[in-house]
Design a protein around this motif. Structure first.
Motif, short mmCIF file in Angstrom:
data_model
loop_
_atom_site.label_atom_id
_atom_site.label_comp_id
_atom_site.label_asym_id
_atom_site.label_seq_id
_atom_site.Cartn_x
_atom_site.Cartn_y
_atom_site.Cartn_z
N ARG A 488 0.83 -1.21 0.00
CA ARG A 488 0.00 0.00 0.00
C ARG A 488 0.88 1.27 0.00
O ARG A 488 0.59 2.24 -0.71
CB ARG A 488 -0.94 0.00 1.21
N SER A 497 -2.49 1.01 -8.03
CA SER A 497 -3.19 0.19 -7.05
C SER A 497 -2.23 -0.75 -6.34
O SER A 497 -1.22 -1.17 -6.92
CB SER A 497 -4.30 -0.63 -7.73
N HIS A 498 -2.59 -1.10 -5.10
CA HIS A 498 -1.70 -2.00 -4.36
C HIS A 498 -1.73 -3.40 -4.94
O HIS A 498 -0.79 -4.18 -4.78
CB HIS A 498 -2.07 -1.99 -2.87
N ASN A 499 -2.82 -3.77 -5.65
CA ASN A 499 -2.88 -5.08 -6.31
C ASN A 499 -1.83 -5.19 -7.42
O ASN A 499 -1.19 -6.22 -7.60
CB ASN A 499 -4.28 -5.32 -6.88
#
Length: 511
Positions: A488, A497-499
């Protein structure tokens, strides 16, 4: 007998006093007149003070007559001579014809303390310069031989102001020995004393390095210091010098990569007068001559040309050499410490560095560890550099959070201690808070990493677009993930995005 006669400020009173001495046929050796005072030196000394006082009673305005030890001019001369004798450099005063008028105690020692054989003599009996060149109207600095010993001479003209124009009436010559000049240059190169106590570190590698440094300091042998850029090679060299028996002699350093071949040669060995176009008239001593009795530090020795390597090797055989363009053979009592961040063995195998010179320089060797290999010292170094930076910018010393310290300890520091010092100085200079936090340090190191990556990245061997993109992603994540150790935080830093960050970390094997 010397007398001080105090009187009223009346026109003609000095002439009346002298008339009294003339009537009694008292021999006047010297007389000085100032407002309300007349000073006299009379002979013989058997004239009584009372008789002189009674004779002066006839002069109107005499207030006091007393005996003194010295006339004002004699007192001033004594004080001046004492001052000159306190100066360690030889000082010689000559007139416009080159005749020696006065010298100090240091000058007397040049000829065995026989002042009667120096004062009153022609200066050209001791040096090879014409007196007209010495008594010019401009201050000059040149090299001369005085009584067979080389000196750097500062020659300042003595000018008497005449009504029409200034006239040179002589010169004052200050002689500085090569060793004295070398110590002055050494002092200018060093901001403060840099001994072994300035080497900061408690790790096992640093303790071993400090122990070896102190052991090598006692040995009169060449030392080769190796290590990456920014690991403190010059600091270790100075520590060796300051812990040795040569500590009071000069320590002179030169970067072999900073000068072209011909300039480096003249800096090391010096040159004779007229050796090349633009050379100083009296020549110039080199570092080996100026550092007599001390240490010469040759930094980045791998950058020295093959020609100079051969000349240095010849010098190291018996420490004898000639100045550039000179014919006189000189000798130097110096210790050589050299350093390089390159692998000299590998360079020797490629015939880029003389193997025989390598063995001459590598009698004793020290390997300085990179900062990433002594991470336990980072906290100690950080607090030291923060305190120094705060003092330089006149701020209170800020604290540093545990998270920020952890970032420093996990960073790879390609620039080693120099990079750490510069980063912390910039951080303190820009800091407005009492605590240095993780976010402050992470942004600063990220900028540094980005600049380094842009400076050193070479895409000439890239196979295709996909492989170049993969290499960029891997390098980016490798540098930033230790600074932002969660998906994050790193996603927020890169604005994705953290994904996506998690996927890329798995793809490159960094999770």
């Amino acid at each position: 007998m010397r007398l001080e006669i105090k009187s009223a400020d009346r026109i003609g009173i000095s002439q009346e006093i002298l008339s009294v001495f003339s009537q009694h046929l008292w021999n006047l050796r010297a007389i000085e007149v100032a407002t309300c005072f007349t000073y006299v030196h009379i002979e013989p000394d058997d004239v009584s003070l009372d008789k002189i006082r009674s004779s002066l009673d006839k002069v109107e305005g005499i207030l006091q007559c007393r005996e003194i030890e010295l006339l004002p001019s004699e007192r001033r001369e004594n004080h001046l001579q004492t001052l000159l004798n306190r100066i360690p450099d030889p000082i010689i005063d000559i007139d416009e014809q080159g005749i020696i008028l006065a010298i100090n105690q240091a000058a007397k020692k040049l000829i065995g303390n026989k002042a009667d054989k120096l004062e009153g003599r022609d200066i050209t009996s001791y040096i090879e310069l014409d007196h007209k060149a010495l008594a010019s109207d401009k201050a000059i600095t040149t090299e001369i031989n005085f009584a067979g010993t080389p000196y750097i001479a500062d020659i300042s003209p003595v000018i008497a102001d005449a009504e029409a124009e200034a006239k040179v009436t002589g010169a004052v010559i200050v002689l500085r020995s090569m060793n004295t000049l070398g110590r002055q240059i050494s002092l200018m190169q060093t901001r403060n004393d840099q001994g072994i106590e300035n080497v900061i570190g408690q790790s096992a590698k640093m303790k071993l390095l400090i122990e070896q440094t102190l052991r090598f300091a006692d040995l009169e042998l060449p030392v080769l210091i190796s290590g990456e850029t920014g690991t403190g090679k010059e600091l270790i060299a100075r520590a060796i010098h300051n812990a040795s028996s040569r500590a009071k002699a000069p320590f002179l350093a030169i970067n072999c990569a900073a000068l072209p071949e011909h300039l480096l040669e003249s800096e090391l060995f010096g040159y004779a007068g007229g050796a090349f176009t633009g050379a100083q008239k009296g020549g110039k001593p080199g570092l080996f001559e100026l550092a007599s009795g001390g240490t010469v530090f040759l930094d980045e020795i791998a950058e020295m040309s093959i020609y100079l390597q051969a000349k240095l090797l010849r010098f190291l055989q018996d420490f004898r050499y000639r100045r550039l363009g000179g014919t006189t053979e000189l000798s130097a009592n110096v210790r050589i410490i050299s350093a390089s961040h390159q692998n000299l063995v590998a360079l020797s195998a490629k015939q880029l560095f003389r193997e025989d010179l390598y063995y001459r320089l590598n009698v004793l060797s020290l390997e300085l560890p990179a900062l990433r290999d002594r991470k336990e010292d980072i906290a100690l170094l950080t607090r030291h550099f923060i305190a120094n930076a705060a003092a330089q910018v006149n701020q209170q010393v800020p604290d540093i959070s545990e998270q920020a310290m952890a970032i420093l300890q996990h960073y790879h520091w390609p620039g080693n201690i120099r990079q750490l010092q510069n980063v912390l100085f910039r951080l303190v200079a820009l800091n407005t808070k009492a605590m240095i936090g993780q976010e402050d340090l992470a942004d600063l190191l990220a900028q540094s990493s980005d600049q380094q990556a842009q400076a050193v990245k070479d895409y000439s061997d890239t196979r295709d677009w996909k492989s170049a993109q993969a290499a960029f992603e891997h390098g980016l994540l490798t540098q930033l993930y230790p600074l932002y150790p969660t998906t994050r935080k790193l996603a927020k830093r890169l604005n994705v995005s953290h994904n996506k960050i998690a996927m890329k970390l798995r793809e490159h094997g960094l999770d």
